[in-house]
Design a protein around this motif. Structure first.
Motif, PDB file in Angstrom:
ATOM      1  N   PHE A 132       3.602  -8.768  20.881  1.00 13.10           N
ATOM      2  CA  PHE A 132       3.190  -8.407  19.525  1.00 13.10           C
ATOM      3  C   PHE A 132       4.423  -8.161  18.679  1.00 13.10           C
ATOM      4  N   TYR A 133       4.251  -8.362  17.348  1.00 12.82           N
ATOM      5  CA  TYR A 133       5.300  -8.104  16.369  1.00 12.82           C
ATOM      6  C   TYR A 133       4.629  -7.647  15.090  1.00 12.82           C
ATOM      7  N   THR A 134       5.025  -6.463  14.568  1.00 13.73           N
ATOM      8  CA  THR A 134       4.381  -5.869  13.403  1.00 13.73           C
ATOM      9  C   THR A 134       5.441  -5.329  12.452  1.00 13.73           C
ATOM     10  N   ALA A 135       5.028  -5.124  11.185  1.00 13.14           N
ATOM     11  CA  ALA A 135       5.849  -4.457  10.182  1.00 13.14           C
ATOM     12  C   ALA A 135       5.035  -3.332   9.565  1.00 13.14           C
ATOM     13  N   LEU A 136       5.734  -2.367   8.920  1.00 12.31           N
ATOM     14  CA  LEU A 136       5.079  -1.118   8.542  1.00 12.31           C
ATOM     15  C   LEU A 136       4.167  -1.278   7.334  1.00 12.31           C
ATOM     16  N   THR A 137       4.712  -1.610   6.151  1.00 14.54           N
ATOM     17  CA  THR A 137       3.914  -1.615   4.933  1.00 14.54           C
ATOM     18  C   THR A 137       4.654  -2.368   3.847  1.00 14.54           C
ATOM     19  N   ASP A 138       3.955  -2.617   2.719  1.00 10.06           N
ATOM     20  CA  ASP A 138       4.572  -3.173   1.518  1.00 10.06           C
ATOM     21  C   ASP A 138       4.660  -2.126   0.412  1.00 10.06           C
ATOM     22  N   ALA A 139       4.287  -0.876   0.713  1.00  8.61           N
ATOM     23  CA  ALA A 139       4.130   0.147  -0.320  1.00  8.61           C
ATOM     24  C   ALA A 139       5.436   0.779  -0.765  1.00  8.61           C
ATOM     25  N   GLY A 140       6.551   0.545  -0.086  1.00 11.03           N
ATOM     26  CA  GLY A 140       7.827   1.141  -0.473  1.00 11.03           C
ATOM     27  C   GLY A 140       8.152   2.353   0.365  1.00 11.03           C
ATOM     28  N   HIS A 141       8.288   3.531  -0.288  1.00  8.15           N
ATOM     29  CA  HIS A 141       8.704   4.744   0.402  1.00  8.15           C
ATOM     30  C   HIS A 141       7.568   5.303   1.255  1.00  8.15           C
ATOM     31  N   VAL A 142       7.925   5.762   2.464  1.00  4.61           N
ATOM     32  CA  VAL A 142       6.999   6.427   3.369  1.00  4.61           C
ATOM     33  C   VAL A 142       7.634   7.781   3.712  1.00  4.61           C
ATOM     34  N   GLY A 143       6.981   8.898   3.285  1.00  3.67           N
ATOM     35  CA  GLY A 143       7.534  10.226   3.493  1.00  3.67           C
ATOM     36  C   GLY A 143       8.500  10.598   2.381  1.00  3.67           C
ATOM     37  N   PRO A 144       9.065  11.799   2.468  1.00 10.10           N
ATOM     38  CA  PRO A 144       8.902  12.763   3.566  1.00 10.10           C
ATOM     39  C   PRO A 144       7.577  13.529   3.493  1.00 10.10           C
ATOM     40  N   TYR A 145       7.080  13.967   4.690  1.00  8.97           N
ATOM     41  CA  TYR A 145       5.857  14.749   4.800  1.00  8.97           C
ATOM     42  C   TYR A 145       6.196  16.117   5.385  1.00  8.97           C
ATOM     43  N   SER A 146       5.248  17.022   5.231  1.00  9.89           N
ATOM     44  CA  SER A 146       5.461  18.383   5.732  1.00  9.89           C
ATOM     45  C   SER A 146       5.204  18.494   7.221  1.00  9.89           C
ATOM     46  N   THR A 147       4.523  17.492   7.833  1.00 15.95           N
ATOM     47  CA  THR A 147       4.243  17.499   9.269  1.00 15.95           C
ATOM     48  C   THR A 147       4.559  16.131   9.851  1.00 15.95           C
ATOM     49  N   ASP A 148       4.614  16.066  11.190  1.00 19.50           N
ATOM     50  CA  ASP A 148       4.819  14.780  11.862  1.00 19.50           C
ATOM     51  C   ASP A 148       3.582  13.910  11.685  1.00 19.50           C
ATOM     52  N   ILE A 149       3.786  12.600  11.463  1.00 18.10           N
ATOM     53  CA  ILE A 149       2.651  11.679  11.338  1.00 18.10           C
ATOM     54  C   ILE A 149       2.895  10.473  12.227  1.00 18.10           C
ATOM     55  N   THR A 150       1.796   9.905  12.762  1.00 23.99           N
ATOM     56  CA  THR A 150       1.866   8.673  13.550  1.00 23.99           C
ATOM     57  C   THR A 150       1.963   7.484  12.614  1.00 23.99           C
ATOM     58  N   LEU A 151       2.941   6.630  12.839  1.00 29.23           N
ATOM     59  CA  LEU A 151       3.151   5.454  11.986  1.00 29.23           C
ATOM     60  C   LEU A 151       2.164   4.352  12.375  1.00 29.23           C
ATOM     61  N   LYS A 152       1.488   3.797  11.368  1.00 28.09           N
ATOM     62  CA  LYS A 152       0.548   2.691  11.586  1.00 28.09           C
ATOM     63  C   LYS A 152       1.154   1.438  10.970  1.00 28.09           C
ATOM     64  N   TYR A 153       1.637   0.555  11.816  1.00 23.58           N
ATOM     65  CA  TYR A 153       2.238  -0.694  11.351  1.00 23.58           C
ATOM     66  C   TYR A 153       1.119  -1.660  11.009  1.00 23.58           C
ATOM     67  N   SER A 154       0.861  -1.784   9.702  1.00 19.96           N
ATOM     68  CA  SER A 154      -0.350  -2.477   9.238  1.00 19.96           C
ATOM     69  C   SER A 154      -0.194  -3.986   9.159  1.00 19.96           C
ATOM     70  N   LYS A 155       1.036  -4.498   9.081  1.00 21.63           N
ATOM     71  CA  LYS A 155       1.241  -5.953   8.956  1.00 21.63           C
ATOM     72  C   LYS A 155       1.487  -6.538  10.345  1.00 21.63           C
ATOM     73  N   VAL A 156       0.468  -7.218  10.873  1.00 19.66           N
ATOM     74  CA  VAL A 156       0.527  -7.764  12.234  1.00 19.66           C
ATOM     75  C   VAL A 156       0.795  -9.264  12.134  1.00 19.66           C
ATOM     76  N   PHE A 157       1.956  -9.707  12.657  1.00 22.61           N
ATOM     77  CA  PHE A 157       2.308 -11.118  12.634  1.00 22.61           C
ATOM     78  C   PHE A 157       1.980 -11.801  13.970  1.00 22.61           C
ATOM     79  N   THR A 158       2.144 -11.085  15.070  1.00 25.38           N
ATOM     80  CA  THR A 158       1.858 -11.618  16.401  1.00 25.38           C
ATOM     81  C   THR A 158       1.155 -10.527  17.201  1.00 25.38           C
ATOM     82  N   ASN A 159       0.036 -10.906  17.880  1.00 29.05           N
ATOM     83  CA  ASN A 159      -0.681  -9.919  18.700  1.00 29.05           C
ATOM     84  C   ASN A 159      -1.381 -10.646  19.843  1.00 29.05           C
TER      85      ASN A 159
END
Length: 410
Positions: free
Chosen positions: A281-308
């Motif tokens: 599999f091969y994925t990328a995170l997002t097209d939205a630009g900045h991710v964070g900072p957040y006040s707590t830890d978050i699980t990253l969801k790599y939404s752009k799936v190129f190979t699975n």
């Protein structure tokens, strides 16, 4: 400078001597005037006076000449001073240009040192890439050698089978020839028997013919003996041919058995390769630009799936779930363009496997790439977590990625 100083000293000396000459001349003139007023005039004095009058214009002429020389020397000194000033100005300009050139040379040397460092780093990375490529080429060469060896053995078996078929055809041809000779011999024997019957009939009818018949019979018996000998030899030769044919058939059966075993092994390897699970599999995170900072830890969801391949990655949760027990290769890249910290946690189920971060002091894209090789059981989950107060940046250029593949099963 030494020439200029020498000329100045010469001018000062000349000016001093001129002033002294001019003062002396004037004093002499005053003394002569007073003498003329107070003293009585006689013939000798009148002669001296005429001599003095003749000498005085010559002295003034020399004084004027000296003054002209002084003026000319002053003009010359002024010209030399102007030229000296011009030379000093040009020298200052040349020194400024020399300083600028030295600064530029120092800057170029620093840039060359930085470029040499970058070139050394690139050479090291290139060497590592070439080494990895060499290892892959060696593995491919070994696999290709095994495949060529297997093809060579199969070709040799087919060639051997073809040779055996040709030898069997030759034996069949020779056997057919022997059978034809045997039929001819039998036909000759039948003919001889018929001739013997005719001789016996003629022997009964005539005694004279009996002697001839006996002689003929003796000859026929000798010929029959020769035929029997030849027939025995033919039968013996046929028996040898039958033994050789049986031996060839045995060897052919053995070759066919080996060929069947080879085909069976090839089919088994093909089935094993087809049944082997394929996971990548091969994925990328997002097209939205900045991710964070957040006040707590978050699980990253790599939404752009190129190979699975194998559907082991779930973009809805960001989890990669191992479908079978084996050794897996996983890689991730982290990117941010803000000051502060960037990085991720790598978790296996609820166990922290790795934490990599980096502090940024300047605005601009900066990257961090890591990889791991993990032994996973079927159902183990791998996911990435963004720590609190950390930030990432992604765009359609796919700066933040998460990828992996199954190396081999266990």
């Amino acid at each position: 400078m030494r020439v200029v100083v020498g000329l100045l000293l010469l001018l000062l000396a000349l000016c001093g001597s001129g002033a002294q000459g001019e003062g002396g001349g004037l004093g002499q003139v005053g003394e002569i005037s007073e003498f003329q007023e107070t003293a009585p005039r006689d013939a000798a004095e009148e002669s001296a006076e005429s001599t003095t009058k003749q000498t005085t214009p010559d002295i003034w002429a020399e004084v004027r000449a000296l003054r002209d020389m002084v003026v000319e020397l002053k003009v010359f000194v002024q010209l030399l001073q102007r030229e000296n000033s011009d030379l000093q100005t040009r020298l200052s300009s040349s020194e400024s240009e020399l300083l600028l050139s030295k600064c530029r040379i120092d800057q170029l040397e620093r840039e060359n040192a930085v470029q040499a460092t970058d070139l050394t780093s690139l050479g090291t990375r290139l060497t590592a890439t070439e080494s990895k490529s060499s290892d892959l080429e060696k593995e491919n060469a070994v696999q290709a050698t095994d495949l060529i060896s297997l093809g060579t053995r199969l070709t040799a078996t087919e060639s051997k089978t073809s040779d055996l078929e040709k030898e069997n055809a030759d034996l069949q041809t020779r056997l057919s020839s022997s059978e034809s000779e045997l039929l001819l011999s039998k036909s000759r024997i039948d003919q001889l028997e018929r001739e013997n019957a005719d001789l016996q009939t003629r022997l009964s009818s005539s005694e004279s013919e009996l002697l001839l018949s006996k002689s003929r019979i003796d000859q026929l018996e000798r010929e029959n003996a020769d035929h029997e000998t030849r027939l025995t030899a033919t039968e013996s030769k046929s028996s040898d041919l039958e033994k050789e044919t049986a031996d060839l058939q045995t060897r052919l059966s053995s070759s066919e058995s080996e060929l069947l075993l080879s085909k069976s092994r090839i089919d088994q390897l093909e089935r094993e390769n087809a049944e082997r699970p394929k996971v990548a599999f091969y994925t990328a995170l997002t097209d939205a630009g900045h991710v964070g900072p957040y006040s707590t830890d978050i699980t990253l969801k790599y939404s752009k799936v190129f190979t699975n391949i194998g559907n082991a990655y779930n973009p809805a949760t960001g989890f990669f779930t191992a479908p079978v027990k084996g050794v897996y290769y996983l890689q991730f890249s982290v990117c941010s363009n803000r000051t502060g910290y960037m990085g991720v946690y790598v978790y296996k189920n609820n166990q922290l496997i790795m934490f990599n971060d980096e502090g940024k002091e300047e605005v601009g894209l900066e990257y961090l790439t890591k990889s791991v090789v993990l032994e996973l059981k079927a159902g183990d989950e791998i996911y990435l977590v963004l720590p609190s107060d950390y930030s990432l940046y992604d765009s359609p250029h796919n700066h933040n990625t998460f990828s992996g593949s199954l190396l081999f099963t266990l």
